[in-house]
Write an enzyme that holds these catalytic residues in place. Structure first.
Site, PDB file in Angstrom:
ATOM      1  N   CYS A  88      -0.025   3.876   2.697  1.00 17.47           N
ATOM      2  CA  CYS A  88       0.388   3.386   4.029  1.00 17.47           C
ATOM      3  C   CYS A  88       1.849   3.720   4.292  1.00 17.47           C
ATOM      4  CB  CYS A  88       0.176   1.878   4.120  1.00 17.47           C
ATOM      5  SG  CYS A  88      -1.526   1.340   3.893  1.00 17.47           S
TER       6      CYS A  88
ATOM      7  N   CYS B 231       0.842  -1.208   0.000  1.00 14.38           N
ATOM      8  CA  CYS B 231       0.000   0.000   0.000  1.00 14.38           C
ATOM      9  C   CYS B 231       0.877   1.258   0.000  1.00 14.38           C
ATOM     10  CB  CYS B 231      -0.927  -0.031   1.215  1.00 14.38           C
ATOM     11  SG  CYS B 231      -1.831   1.505   1.484  1.00 14.38           S
TER      12      CYS B 231
END
Length: 589
Positions: free
Chosen positions: A264, A261
């Site tokens: 993230c 991600c």
């Protein structure tokens, strides 16, 4: 430095001397306990006196009272006829335990083999836990206890030797690991020297980033000193969630991320810097959603990153992606102060959802820390006590009624573990007193689930955050027993009905055979009747002349004709009342 080394050696010497003095005082108190026991006419071992002294917090009189109580219980055990069979069963089940330990457990439970077995198993687990805290593995601890005949003192001596040997092997491995890490660090240092890192002067480590997403992080005059990263940033797994999230002494920011991600990777370092600058006011816990799918599923993760605010083990708020500046400030203020978020405020639907997710998180976290062996021990104890409840309550139906109350108490607590009223059972409540407090088996089930007796109440001990796994498991076990008991009662009822049907079938077959025999020998001048008085089981076979009347039938059955009587013939669809002189005067012909 040399001065620090000298100071450390001095501190260690003082600590050793203090421990030596404490050992001498304890030895003197043990001698006093042994002398009191001898005065009272019984003998105990030094290890037993030491254990009693520890249980009595160093009080010699209390330790002597404990030993005297155990001696009296053991003496009374010899007078019980039911203790022989229980002793034999426990010897087979605990071959490594000395006879005296088994007898003591049996005496404490009034010759109840199941309760005695539970005590012996619990004492063994306590000893294992104590040795594990010393640094031994559970397998090493159990092996030492078996090798020492369950003598904790001897087992401790044996374990110290084995643990020291294990530590030496571990130290050698650690030395090799440290050397490898130092070599890797030197390599990274050389690589860093070849790189030029430029940090902008206006860099703000708490900024969320993105358009319009900068969050001001100028520290106030009263700002706390930055914390060490390792003290406030943690990587969680299913096995550690209960400890580092549910039982955290400070609020928790739970960051759900994945290695693939991109957002993230951008958000993670920002949150870490926030946690460090907060100086321990909250902790950041990172959870890899790919590695911990049960937890991700329980929290219904639909987008990454997802961040939860958790206080006292309960989810209070959450966000997905990157929050705006004002929303982030409101989120963190409500998390740290325990107040309601205002920008935006939570709807009732969101509050209900947070409560539902909190319970799911608590269940998954607790289950990871509730071992299979502990579950097995609980199941064995609960099932045995519920089976005993059948005799205590006076039958399966009454036992089921009490079990239903137990299930309700446990299920309520598992469903809402933070509600104080569910963590306390009032034994003087009329319904509880009749269905639970009156039966030792019910109280034993509550104790197995974690409740402790405090006089009028059974209370679930612990802080604000309760591990619901044992309570949920206990509720499930009680429910399964209720179903099994209901099935057994239903099977017994079916068997009784089958037996009755078979008996009726035999009776009907005999009737048919008799009717066939009677049909073969018909006398036209005789009237043969089969009569039964309502409410009676006996069937009368009666023979009358064709000219006889229903009055003869009443006399043959011993019925007083002066009382109103009804004669019913289902085959002829005929009803005759004794008051009807016309019908009563007609002949059977």
């Amino acid at each position: 430095t040399e001065a620090e080394k000298t100071e450390a050696e001095k501190t260690e010497a003082e600590k050793t001397e203090a421990e030596k003095t404490e050992v001498e005082k304890t030895s003197q108190k043990i001698d006093e306990v042994l002398a009191l026991a001898q005065t009272d006419g019984f003998v105990c071992e030094r290890g037993e006196a030491g254990a009693a002294l520890a249980a009595a917090a160093g009080d010699v009189g209390a330790a002597h009272a404990i030993l005297k109580y155990e001696y009296d219980m053991l003496k009374s055990l010899d007078e019980r006829a039911d203790a022989v069979e229980a002793l034999s069963a426990l010897r087979s089940r605990f071959p490594s335990h000395p006879e005296k330990l088994i007898r003591r457990a049996l005496a404490m439970t009034e010759a109840d083999a199941d309760d005695a077995a539970a005590i012996l198993a619990a004492e063994e687990e306590d000893a294992v836990d104590y040795f594990v805290e010393m640094g031994a593995s559970s397998d090493m601890a159990r092996a030492a206890l078996r090798d020492s005949g369950m003598d904790v003192t001897a087992a401790e001596t044996l374990l110290i030797k084995r643990v020291e040997e294990e530590k030496e092997r571990a130290a050698a491995a650690e030395t090799a690991k440290r050397a490898a890490e130092e070599a890797a660090a030197e390599k990274r240092a050389m690589e860093d020297q070849m790189q030029e890192v430029v940090v902008p002067a206006n860099f703000d480590p708490t900024a969320i980033g993105g358009k319009g997403g900068a969050a001001s992080a100028a520290p106030s005059n009263g700002a706390p000193a930055p914390a060490r990263k390792e003290d406030v940033v943690f990587e969680a797994t299913g096995d550690t969630v209960q400890k580092i999230i549910m039982e955290s002494p400070v609020p928790v920011l739970l960051d759900i991320y994945a290695d693939w991600c991109g957002p993230c990777k951008h958000l993670g370092p920002i949150l870490e810097e926030m946690a460090v600058k907060a100086g321990g006011a909250f902790r950041l816990v990172k959870l890899n959603s790919d590695n911990e799918r049960p937890l991700s599923s329980a929290l219904e993760i639909q987008a990454l990153p997802t961040v939860f605010g958790i206080r006292d083990g309960a989810i209070v708020n959450s966000w997905q992606g990157f929050p705006q500046e004002e929303a982030l400030k409101s989120f963190m203020m409500s998390l740290l102060t325990g107040s309601e978020p205002s920008n935006p405020a939570l709807t009732q639907t969101q509050k209900d959802k947070n409560k539902e997710l909190s319970l799911r998180l608590a269940r998954v976290a607790g289950a990871a820390g509730f071992s299979f062996s502990a579950r097995e021990r609980m199941q064995e104890r609960i099932e045995s006590r519920l089976d005993a409840l059948v005799d205590e309550a006076g039958g399966p139906k009454e036992a089921e009624a009490s079990a239903q109350v137990l299930r309700a108490l446990l299920s309520n607590l598992a469903r809402d573990p933070v509600e104080p009223k569910f963590r306390r059972v009032n034994l003087e409540n009329p319904k509880i007193q009749a269905r639970v407090a009156a039966f030792p088996a019910c109280l034993a089930v509550l104790r197995a689930a974690g409740f402790k007796s405090t006089g009028q109440y059974m209370e679930m001990q612990g802080g604000k955050v309760l591990n619901v796994a044992p309570v949920s498991a206990a509720a499930d076990m009680v429910q399964k027993w209720i179903k099994r008991n209901a099935a057994a009662m239903s099977a017994a009822a079916r068997k009784r009905q089958d037996d009755a049907d078979r008996a009726n079938l035999v009776y009907e077959t005999e009737d048919e055979e008799e009717e066939e025999e009677a049909a073969a020998q018909i006398d036209p001048e005789k009237c043969v009747l089969r009569a039964r008085i309502e409410g009676k089981k006996r069937v009368h076979d009666l023979t009358f002349a064709g000219e006889d009347t229903p009055r003869e039938l009443l006399r043959a059955l011993g019925v007083n004709g002066d009382n109103p009587t009804q004669i019913t013939c289902a085959a002829k669809r005929l009803v005759i009342k004794s008051e009807d002189e016309g019908q009563m005067g007609k002949s059977f012909r």
